[in-house]
Design a protein around this motif. Sequence first.
Motif, short mmCIF file in Angstrom:
data_model
loop_
_atom_site.label_atom_id
_atom_site.label_comp_id
_atom_site.label_asym_id
_atom_site.label_seq_id
_atom_site.Cartn_x
_atom_site.Cartn_y
_atom_site.Cartn_z
N SER A 81 37.05 17.25 49.28
CA SER A 81 38.01 16.39 48.60
C SER A 81 37.34 15.10 48.12
N TYR A 82 36.50 14.54 48.97
CA TYR A 82 35.77 13.32 48.61
C TYR A 82 34.87 13.57 47.41
N ALA A 84 35.14 15.91 45.12
CA ALA A 84 35.97 16.15 43.93
C ALA A 84 36.45 14.83 43.34
N GLU A 85 36.86 13.91 44.20
CA GLU A 85 37.34 12.60 43.72
C GLU A 85 36.20 11.80 43.10
N ARG A 86 35.04 11.76 43.77
CA ARG A 86 33.88 11.00 43.27
C ARG A 86 33.33 11.57 41.97
N ARG A 87 33.43 12.89 41.81
CA ARG A 87 32.91 13.53 40.59
C ARG A 87 33.67 13.11 39.34
N LYS A 88 34.84 12.54 39.52
CA LYS A 88 35.60 12.05 38.36
C LYS A 88 34.83 10.93 37.67
N SER A 89 34.11 10.14 38.43
CA SER A 89 33.33 9.05 37.85
C SER A 89 31.82 9.32 37.86
#
Length: 102
Positions: A81-82, A84-89
């Motif tokens: 989950s971490y 996936a969230e970080r890959r947004k930026s």
Amino acid sequence: NVAVSSEEACQLQASTVQQTASEEWVCARKVRITASLAHDIVHRKPSTDPSRMVQSIVHRQPFTSEATQWGIQHEDEARASYVAERRKSRPSIDVSVCVACM
């Protein structure tokens, strides 16, 4: 003897990366002052009997709680989950369990 060479420390780190799932990790912690234990010692109340504290250190039991068990069981999911969230930026980011010895 709790003293270890740099090479032995790296071997211990590599073989105990799973922490509580590793019997070697549990045994290694029993003979060392951990950061948590050092905090307890430094911040002990003046009213705490030092000999009682020493006894609790020498005969300490492994810590566990419902919350830590939940965290251990969901660690892979949390890592995914971490990421996936970080890959947004940062699309190229990756996080994995690793061992890095100097």
